[in-house]
Structures are given as structure tokens and as C-alpha cells.
Write a protein that holds these residues in place. Structure first.
Motif, PDB file in Angstrom:
ATOM      1  N   ASN A  74       1.138  -0.976   0.016  1.00 44.06           N
ATOM      2  CA  ASN A  74      -0.079  -0.132   0.262  1.00 44.06           C
ATOM      3  C   ASN A  74       1.426   1.279  -0.297  1.00 44.06           C
ATOM      4  O   ASN A  74       1.958   1.499   1.087  1.00 44.06           O
ATOM      5  N   LEU A  75       0.377   1.936  -0.819  1.00 43.69           N
ATOM      6  CA  LEU A  75       1.370   3.348  -1.101  1.00 43.69           C
ATOM      7  C   LEU A  75       0.661   4.721  -0.677  1.00 43.69           C
ATOM      8  O   LEU A  75      -0.421   5.153  -0.682  1.00 43.69           O
ATOM      9  N   LYS A  76       1.627   5.724   0.374  1.00 40.81           N
ATOM     10  CA  LYS A  76       1.263   6.356   0.879  1.00 40.81           C
ATOM     11  C   LYS A  76       2.078   7.624   0.770  1.00 40.81           C
ATOM     12  O   LYS A  76       2.843   8.012  -0.022  1.00 40.81           O
ATOM     13  N   PHE A  77       1.624   8.867   0.488  1.00 47.07           N
ATOM     14  CA  PHE A  77       2.519  10.131  -0.385  1.00 47.07           C
ATOM     15  C   PHE A  77       2.279  11.352   1.165  1.00 47.07           C
ATOM     16  O   PHE A  77       1.532  11.273   1.563  1.00 47.07           O
ATOM     17  N   SER A  78       3.104  12.272   0.865  1.00 46.69           N
ATOM     18  CA  SER A  78       3.396  13.523   1.628  1.00 46.69           C
ATOM     19  C   SER A  78       4.602  14.115   1.093  1.00 46.69           C
ATOM     20  O   SER A  78       5.873  14.317   0.313  1.00 46.69           O
ATOM     21  N   TYR A  79       4.263  15.220   1.262  1.00 41.52           N
ATOM     22  CA  TYR A  79       4.626  16.980   0.305  1.00 41.52           C
ATOM     23  C   TYR A  79       6.066  17.709   1.376  1.00 41.52           C
ATOM     24  O   TYR A  79       6.755  18.226   1.213  1.00 41.52           O
ATOM     25  N   ASP A  80       6.541  16.805   2.885  1.00 44.45           N
ATOM     26  CA  ASP A  80       6.758  16.615   3.775  1.00 44.45           C
ATOM     27  C   ASP A  80       7.381  16.071   4.969  1.00 44.45           C
ATOM     28  O   ASP A  80       8.121  16.481   5.771  1.00 44.45           O
ATOM     29  N   ASN A  81       6.995  15.027   4.053  1.00 44.57           N
ATOM     30  CA  ASN A  81       8.345  13.612   4.622  1.00 44.57           C
ATOM     31  C   ASN A  81       7.474  13.816   6.268  1.00 44.57           C
ATOM     32  O   ASN A  81       8.548  12.759   6.873  1.00 44.57           O
ATOM     33  N   VAL A  82       6.442  14.476   6.188  1.00 45.07           N
ATOM     34  CA  VAL A  82       5.595  14.015   7.680  1.00 45.07           C
ATOM     35  C   VAL A  82       4.356  13.526   8.407  1.00 45.07           C
ATOM     36  O   VAL A  82       4.320  12.259   8.118  1.00 45.07           O
ATOM     37  N   LEU A  83       3.571  14.152   6.977  1.00 54.59           N
ATOM     38  CA  LEU A  83       1.490  13.981   7.595  1.00 54.59           C
ATOM     39  C   LEU A  83       1.860  12.846   5.796  1.00 54.59           C
ATOM     40  O   LEU A  83       2.519  13.715   4.764  1.00 54.59           O
ATOM     41  N   PHE A  84       1.863  11.811   6.034  1.00 58.87           N
ATOM     42  CA  PHE A  84       1.064  10.491   4.582  1.00 58.87           C
ATOM     43  C   PHE A  84      -0.232  10.485   4.560  1.00 58.87           C
ATOM     44  O   PHE A  84      -1.300  10.636   5.791  1.00 58.87           O
ATOM     45  N   ASP A  85      -0.301   9.988   3.683  1.00 59.87           N
ATOM     46  CA  ASP A  85      -1.854  10.502   3.563  1.00 59.87           C
ATOM     47  C   ASP A  85      -2.194   9.450   1.935  1.00 59.87           C
ATOM     48  O   ASP A  85      -0.824   8.611   1.510  1.00 59.87           O
ATOM     49  N   ASN A  86      -3.141   8.343   1.813  1.00 58.56           N
ATOM     50  CA  ASN A  86      -3.395   7.574   0.898  1.00 58.56           C
ATOM     51  C   ASN A  86      -3.047   7.894  -0.335  1.00 58.56           C
ATOM     52  O   ASN A  86      -3.227   9.311  -0.402  1.00 58.56           O
ATOM     53  N   ILE A  87      -2.439   7.323  -1.487  1.00 60.40           N
ATOM     54  CA  ILE A  87      -2.641   8.283  -2.751  1.00 60.40           C
ATOM     55  C   ILE A  87      -3.909   7.818  -3.736  1.00 60.40           C
ATOM     56  O   ILE A  87      -3.704   6.971  -3.651  1.00 60.40           O
ATOM     57  N   PRO A  88      -4.116   8.694  -4.090  1.00 63.62           N
ATOM     58  CA  PRO A  88      -5.405   8.746  -4.882  1.00 63.62           C
ATOM     59  C   PRO A  88      -6.002   7.944  -6.006  1.00 63.62           C
ATOM     60  O   PRO A  88      -4.862   8.148  -6.946  1.00 63.62           O
ATOM     61  N   ASN A  89      -6.905   7.076  -6.202  1.00 59.38           N
ATOM     62  CA  ASN A  89      -6.973   6.748  -7.532  1.00 59.38           C
ATOM     63  C   ASN A  89      -6.078   5.856  -7.998  1.00 59.38           C
ATOM     64  O   ASN A  89      -5.475   5.625  -8.737  1.00 59.38           O
ATOM     65  N   SER A  90      -5.272   5.124  -7.151  1.00 55.99           N
ATOM     66  CA  SER A  90      -4.149   4.045  -7.667  1.00 55.99           C
ATOM     67  C   SER A  90      -4.691   3.177  -7.629  1.00 55.99           C
ATOM     68  O   SER A  90      -5.901   3.015  -7.014  1.00 55.99           O
ATOM     69  N   ILE A  91      -4.230   2.500  -8.066  1.00 56.32           N
ATOM     70  CA  ILE A  91      -5.211   0.992  -9.078  1.00 56.32           C
ATOM     71  C   ILE A  91      -4.015  -0.744  -8.874  1.00 56.32           C
ATOM     72  O   ILE A  91      -2.826  -0.088  -9.481  1.00 56.32           O
ATOM     73  N   PHE A  92      -4.289  -1.396  -8.280  1.00 58.41           N
ATOM     74  CA  PHE A  92      -3.580  -2.864  -8.229  1.00 58.41           C
ATOM     75  C   PHE A  92      -4.094  -3.543  -9.763  1.00 58.41           C
ATOM     76  O   PHE A  92      -5.278  -4.044 -10.037  1.00 58.41           O
ATOM     77  N   LEU A  93      -2.920  -4.231 -10.012  1.00 63.70           N
ATOM     78  CA  LEU A  93      -2.861  -4.644 -11.604  1.00 63.70           C
ATOM     79  C   LEU A  93      -1.704  -5.798 -10.764  1.00 63.70           C
ATOM     80  O   LEU A  93      -0.596  -5.978 -10.837  1.00 63.70           O
ATOM     81  N   ILE A  94      -2.069  -7.326 -11.669  1.00 58.10           N
ATOM     82  CA  ILE A  94      -1.335  -7.598 -11.863  1.00 58.10           C
ATOM     83  C   ILE A  94      -0.536  -8.652 -13.117  1.00 58.10           C
ATOM     84  O   ILE A  94      -1.892  -8.802 -14.709  1.00 58.10           O
TER      85      ILE A  94
END
Length: 318
Positions: free
Chosen positions: A253-273
């Protein structure tokens, strides 16, 4: 008479324990037993003939009997810290052996002492490390992340050993990690950056800039069963976090942050195999350049329960 009894007990222990083949098993059986440093060395040299297993024995013995000195680590950051009084014992293998505690230099000094006594070539390597606290190394500023580890030569091959990271910090925990004995150099360079490039043990040496640009991968990734490092790919519209996994019960599961402190889920991410490769796909327009990305790993059990490992991977969108 007391001395004779001790010798007899030692010989009995030697006879029983010498039937154990692996250095790890032997170290576990000896955990907590009282030996002088000379007697421990003599025992290993007499009963373990294979140099690789002998080195592994001492690696595990240290992990099971030497605690990390967190009190010293914390005191080094205060005005009360005194080098001679508080730190210098780490320069002596005998002192570390007696105190049964150390920080990284003391661990590496004790391991080198054991290797020297076993006639195994060994060096203490000085450098810096990065971990989940510090993914991008600045050698001039990151003195808190200086580190010491070892290399040993067995059968004409150099091998990387980190007795500090192999130890959980608490000798009550028998789960000493196999990972940090004979570390694959391609994996060691993910976290360990030696002062002298030759001790990367890589054909193509990695620069500090390349080190900082690479994906930080916690050893937990490989311990969980992933054999290859993940990759970050991109096309005109998407980023792709890709990894090869044969483990259906594990999901990233990927999370993102602009300040390397507060992280949130990446919007509209899609899992594929596709073709045995797992992809997590997300739009470029949803993420800015220089965004910090963290990857958590979740393991699902058949009963519906799960276990999450946080901050296993960290990287920056370039």
C-alpha cells in the motif's frame, strides 16, 4: 579441586554440544553460560572446524549475549557525555565481552577479535547507514548515522557482516536475524555506505548521489519473501510501483507526503497483476515532483486477520 570440576564440566559440555552442527544452534545452546573470552574462543576453535560456521557462531553468540547500550547512545547527545568514561570501553573487545553491552563500534571490535583468534581475515568498516528515520544521507551533517560493521574473508571471498543490526538490542530475544550475516552486497548498499568504496564489494561502485537517489528498502522486505528489489517505472501519464511476488497473501500500500511527515493514501491508485508482476499504478497529475512515498506491507491470514509492516520502502518521485 574447584578448577578441576570446572574443566570436567567444560569438557562434558564440549562433548555434548560438539554434536550440534550449525554455529547458530551452538550459540543458542551456549546462551547465558559463563565463559571467559579465552575459553569461549578455544571451545569454538576446537569444536567448529568450518570457518563459515565458526564465524556464524560468533555472530550469533554476540547477538544473544551482548545488549545494545542505549543509555550510552542517549548520553552521547548530552553535555554530561565523557568520551573516556562513557565510550572508550567500545574500543576493547575484552571490555565489551565483560560488560555484555556495546554500541556499533564495540560490536564490530568484539567480532573482529573473535575472527582474529579464529585466523579468519576480518576488518572493521566505518561508514554511514540510512534507515526509516533518515532515507537521504548527508555525511557532513548525519553524524548520528555513522556506523561500524565488518567484512570477513572465507574461501577467498569477502563477506559483509553487521553484528549490531543482527541483534535486536535485547538479548532476551532469540530472534537474531540471519539477514545481516553474509549480506548480499547488492542489498547491503541499500542501507550501508562505507567510507572506502572498495568495501561495497560491488563491481560497479555506487556514489553517494546514487545512494541517495535509490529506493530505501528495509530488510523486512526480503525477510517477508520478496527476492527482488521493487522498481518505479513511468510513462507519459502514470507512475508504476512494481514488484515480483508469488505471495498472494501479501499486499503493498502506497502513501504520499509533501513534507515527509504527514502521509496519506495516494488517490485513485490501481492494483494490477501482469505476467507475475504486481503493479500499483497512479496518475502523474495526482502527485507533485519531489513527493515522498512510503510503502506499507500487509500480510493477510486465512482467518481474516492481518499484520501490517509500516515504512518498509521509502522513495522520492523525481
Amino acid at each position: 579441586m574447584k578448577k578441576i570440576h570446572l574443566i570436567i564440566l567444560f569438557l562434558i559440555a564440549s562433548n555434548c554440544l560438539s554434536q550440534i552442527k550449525s554455529g547458530k544452534e551452538l550459540a543458542e545452546k551456549l546462551k547465558g553460560r559463563t565463559f571467559t573470552i579465552d575459553r569461549l574462543v578455544n571451545y569454538a576453535n576446537i569444536n567448529i572446524k568450518d570457518d563459515y560456521e565458526k564465524a556464524k557462531f560468533f555472530y550469533y553468540w554476540i547477538g544473544l549475549n551482548v545488549n545494545y547500550d542505549f543509555e550510552l547512545l542517549n548520553k552521547m547527545k548530552t553535555i554530561d557525555y565523557n568520551y573516556e568514561k562513557d565510550y572508550s570501553y567500545n574500543l576493547s573487545a575484552e571490555s565489551v565481552f565483560t560488560k555484555r553491552q556495546a554500541i556499533c563500534l564495540g560490536y564490530s571490535v568484539l567480532f573482529k577479535h573473535f575472527m582474529d583468534r579464529a585466523d579468519i581475515y576480518c576488518y572493521t568498516i566505518h561508514g554511514h547507514i540510512r534507515d526509516e528515520r533518515n532515507n537521504y544521507l548527508d555525511i557532513n551533517k548525519d553524524s548520528d548515522f555513522s556506523h561500524a560493521w565488518n567484512v570477513i574473508e572465507i574461501n577467498d571471498e569477502w563477506k559483509i557482516v553487521d553484528t549490531t543490526w543482527g541483534n535486536s538490542g535485547n538479548t532476551d530475544n532469540l530472534d537474531i536475524s540471519d539477514y545481516y550475516f553474509d549480506i548480499d552486497p547488492k542489498r547491503a548498499i541499500i542501507t550501508h555506505f562505507p567510507e572506502k568504496p572498495e568495501w561495497q564489494l560491488l563491481e560497479k561502485k555506487v556514489t553517494l548521489e546514487e545512494f541517495n537517489k535509490s529506493i530505501y528498502i528495509n530488510a523486512e522486505w526480503f525477510k517477508l519473501g520478496f527476492e527482488e528489489s521493487p522498481k518505479v517505472l513511468q510513462d507519459d501519464n502514470y507512475y508504476y510501483f512494481t514488484y515480483k511476488s508469488n505471495l498472494k497473501s501479501i499486499k503493498a500500500n502506497l502513501k504520499f507526503s509533501y513534507d515527509n511527515v504527514l502521509f496519506d493514501n495516494i488517490p485513485n491508485s490501481i492494483f494490477l497483476i501482469q505476467d507475475g508482476i504486481d503493479y500499483i499504478k497512479f496518475e502523474k497529475k495526482s502527485i507533485k515532483i519531489n513527493t515522498f512515498i512510503k510503502v506499507n506491507i500487509t500480510i493477510f491470514d486465512s482467518d481474516g486477520s492481518y499484520l501490517e509492516y509500516k515504512d518498509v520502502i521509502n522513495f522520492k518521485i523525481k
